[in-house]
Design an enzyme around this catalytic site. Structure first.
Site, short mmCIF file in Angstrom:
data_model
loop_
_atom_site.label_atom_id
_atom_site.label_comp_id
_atom_site.label_asym_id
_atom_site.label_seq_id
_atom_site.Cartn_x
_atom_site.Cartn_y
_atom_site.Cartn_z
N GLY A 54 0.86 -1.19 0.00
CA GLY A 54 0.00 0.00 0.00
C GLY A 54 0.88 1.22 0.00
O GLY A 54 2.08 1.12 0.31
N CYS A 81 5.36 -6.07 1.63
CA CYS A 81 5.67 -4.64 1.62
C CYS A 81 4.94 -3.91 2.75
O CYS A 81 5.23 -4.15 3.91
CB CYS A 81 5.37 -4.05 0.24
SG CYS A 81 6.17 -2.46 0.00
N TYR A 82 3.96 -3.08 2.44
CA TYR A 82 3.22 -2.41 3.52
C TYR A 82 2.61 -3.45 4.47
O TYR A 82 2.60 -3.29 5.69
CB TYR A 82 2.12 -1.51 2.95
CG TYR A 82 1.31 -0.80 4.01
CD1 TYR A 82 1.80 0.34 4.63
CD2 TYR A 82 0.06 -1.28 4.41
CE1 TYR A 82 1.07 0.99 5.63
CE2 TYR A 82 -0.68 -0.64 5.40
CZ TYR A 82 -0.17 0.49 6.00
OH TYR A 82 -0.89 1.13 6.98
N HIS A 169 8.50 -7.61 -3.40
CA HIS A 169 7.25 -8.04 -4.04
C HIS A 169 7.43 -9.37 -4.77
O HIS A 169 7.91 -9.39 -5.90
CB HIS A 169 6.79 -6.97 -5.04
CG HIS A 169 6.30 -5.73 -4.36
ND1 HIS A 169 4.99 -5.57 -3.99
CD2 HIS A 169 6.94 -4.63 -3.95
CE1 HIS A 169 4.84 -4.40 -3.39
NE2 HIS A 169 6.02 -3.80 -3.36
N GLU A 171 5.23 -11.08 -6.09
CA GLU A 171 4.22 -11.23 -7.15
C GLU A 171 4.67 -10.67 -8.50
O GLU A 171 4.08 -10.98 -9.52
CB GLU A 171 2.89 -10.58 -6.72
CG GLU A 171 2.88 -9.05 -6.65
CD GLU A 171 3.44 -8.47 -5.36
OE1 GLU A 171 4.17 -9.20 -4.65
OE2 GLU A 171 3.18 -7.29 -5.06
N ASP A 227 -16.03 -10.01 -22.88
CA ASP A 227 -16.77 -10.22 -21.63
C ASP A 227 -18.23 -10.59 -21.90
O ASP A 227 -18.73 -11.60 -21.38
CB ASP A 227 -16.73 -8.97 -20.74
CG ASP A 227 -15.30 -8.55 -20.42
OD1 ASP A 227 -14.39 -9.36 -20.65
OD2 ASP A 227 -15.11 -7.41 -19.96
N LYS A 367 -9.54 -11.00 -16.65
CA LYS A 367 -9.70 -11.01 -18.11
C LYS A 367 -9.10 -12.26 -18.76
O LYS A 367 -9.73 -12.88 -19.61
CB LYS A 367 -9.01 -9.76 -18.67
CG LYS A 367 -9.33 -9.46 -20.10
CD LYS A 367 -10.63 -8.72 -20.18
CE LYS A 367 -10.94 -8.14 -21.49
NZ LYS A 367 -12.12 -7.26 -21.39
#
Ligand code: XMP
Length: 511
Positions: A54, A81-82, A169, A171, A227, A367
């Site tokens: 964050g 992180c945060y 991070h 990710e 979609d 998506k």
């Protein structure tokens, strides 16, 4: 179903965290920290919790905090992180602001102690850092398990309580062993079996919709975008003929697109599809309009009007279906249930149609997961991989007033450009590419005659999220072939230019 909670503190990579967990075949859901209490987390039966990054500092009074009870739920925790700093703060450690400024980018990570989070990760590897604050004293019961040159605690753990924190991070792909670290957390630490996959999930959704929508009449606005197309296929598998798709063809689609949608859904899939050919209505409303936002508003409200008129002819509708996907839910409603995706980003939900409930079969999917479901359900690849196309269509790509003649020129030029890119051997295709018909006429020469025709601009961008974008360095040969074909094959065009502006300061579309 086993699931991991991604508790959202507002970081920029939060959707990526959920994506990574799902790539590891474990369902992950993102919930803002303010929308779920520690008791609710316990009740929901999560196998693990990831506290995200964050933009704040834990010592800032306005920054997001959380109930320290979360540390006693006996559910494994990973702070990133945060989230890592917040764990330290809640457990009584110290977080300080780095005197030497921020640590940002690829950084050498050194593992200093054994920790299940780093099983199979070499002692030295590269991680991605993006922080100013750091943990200067780990809480009691925790120990530092990794460092970097400027970060004395790049990772910490309390193995007995299965609470972990990483300052970097895992990710993002720049973290060399990020995948491994996330897998260690979800499998080894949380004990997940990893039995989730999107295809299976889609089948289960279809089965549950069969029961939920038993005997009900369902209406869906189908645009041909991925979609609404995938939503249509799921719903038709669930309710068959009781799904009515209304496809409003506003006459502002690309070459052959309207027919492709009709052929696919009515022909191949045998859907109950109503194609409304409303080109004349739209062009009449747009006559002489040059201002981009005015064009958008007119198209938005006309779309709703046409859709409402068609719906009214059908009598009472039990269920209105929408192709809302997970990023829409996260971005617009922060996980609230009744998020309504506005048609074409303009207008809103039709007011004049009465219906009892809304169904959004894709609201849990990203998506690329929607694309996988589309492929599984047999959607042709042109539609599965259709590049983003603005709701107002070619109206925002014909600069200035719109006429049928200009639309026809643009359609042909655009189709040639797309063909040339498709034929080329460019390894990574641009994320979006199209032609624009400028409002400028210039002099040209053809044979022995002087011509005076339009200038077509070609646009191709490379981007992750369309919030920022770089103009794509297309090979000269591709541009050359497109230009020569457009000027030769499309009457009324005497010049082709290539747009080399990035976003910002330009936008992707010209209007
Ligand atoms: P801009 O031009 O804002 O475009 O940089 C970013 C992305 O959004 C698409 N776009 C739209 N999509 N309705 C839509 O549904 C619109 O009015 C609209 N305007 C832009 C654009 O094609 C690009 O992918």
């Amino acid at each position: 179903m086993e699931k991991i909670l991604v508790l959202d503190f507002g970081g920029q990579y939060n959707q990526l965290i959920a994506r990574r967990v799902r790539d590891g075949s474990v369902y992950a859901e993102i919930i803002p920290y303010s929308k779920i209490t520690a008791d609710q987390i316990k009740e929901a039966g999560y196998k693990g919790i990831i506290l995200t990054g964050g933009p704040n500092s834990v010592y800032d009074a306005k920054s997001p905090h959380y109930d320290p009870k979360i540390l006693d739920l006996k559910i494994p925790i990973l702070g990133i992180c945060y989230g890592d700093q917040l764990v330290a703060f809640m457990a009584g450690g110290t977080v300080s602001s780095a005197e030497n400024g921020s640590e940002y980018g690829s950084t050498e990570l050194q593992i200093t102690e054994n920790c299940p989070l780093f099983d199979g990760v070499p002692d030295e590897s590269v991680c991605w850092m993006s922080h100013t604050d750091y943990i200067s004293r780990v809480p009691d019961g925790f120990c530092t398990v990794a460092v970097t040159k400027s970060c004395p605690c790049a990772a910490m753990c309390d193995s007995s309580r299965k609470i972990y924190g990483v300052q970097f991070h895992p990710e993002v792909t720049h973290t060399e062993y990020g995948r491994k670290i996330i897998d260690n957390f979800i499998y080894k630490i949380c004990g997940c079996a990893g039995d989730w996959d999107v295809e299976n999930y889609a089948e289960k959704t279809i089965e549950s919709l069969k029961k939920k929508l038993d005997g009900k009449k369902v209406l869906l606005a189908l645009s041909g975008g991925v979609d609404s197309s995938v939503a249509a296929l799921i719903l038709s598998r669930a309710v068959g003929e009781r799904l009515i798709c209304v496809f409003v063809d506003h006459g502002l689609l690309r070459k052959g697109e309207g027919d492709l949608v009709e052929k696919t859904f009515k022909g191949k899939f045998g859907l109950n599809l109503i194609r409304v050919n409303a080109k004349d209505r739209f062009l009449k409303e747009l006559d002489g309009v040059t201002e981009p936002e005015k064009k958008r508003k007119i198209i938005g409200s006309e779309f709703i009007r046409v859709f409402e008129e068609e719906a009214k002819k059908l009598g009472h509708i039990d269920v209105l279906a929408q192709g809302t996907i997970y990023p829409d839910v996260i971005e617009s409603g922060k996980g609230d249930s009744a998020v309504i995706k506005s048609h074409h980003n303009v207008g809103g939900l039709p007011e004049a149609i009465s219906f009892d409930e809304i169904v959004e079969p894709l609201r849990d999917l990203f998506k690329d997961e929607v694309r996988r479901v589309g492929t599984m359900l047999g959607l042709p690849s042109e539609l599965v991989w259709r590049q983003p196309f603005p709701g107002p269509g070619l109206a925002v790509r014909v600069i200035g007033a719109i006429t049928e003649e200009k639309l026809a020129i643009l359609r042909d030029a655009d189709a040639i450009f797309r063909e040339e890119i498709a034929k080329s051997d460019i390894k990574t295709k641009p994320d979006q590419f199209f032609a624009v018909l400028t409002d400028t006429k210039t002099v040209g020469v053809m044979g022995d005659a002087r011509t005076y025709g339009y200038t077509v601009a070609l646009r191709a961008v490379t981007t992750d999220d369309f919030m920022t974008a770089e103009w794509t360095k297309l090979p000269y040969e591709v541009l050359g072939r497109a230009s020569s074909r457009i000027t030769n094959e499309v009457p009324g065009v005497s010049r082709v230019v290539y747009d080399i502006s990035s976003k910002p300061p330009a936008t992707v579309e010209w209007e």
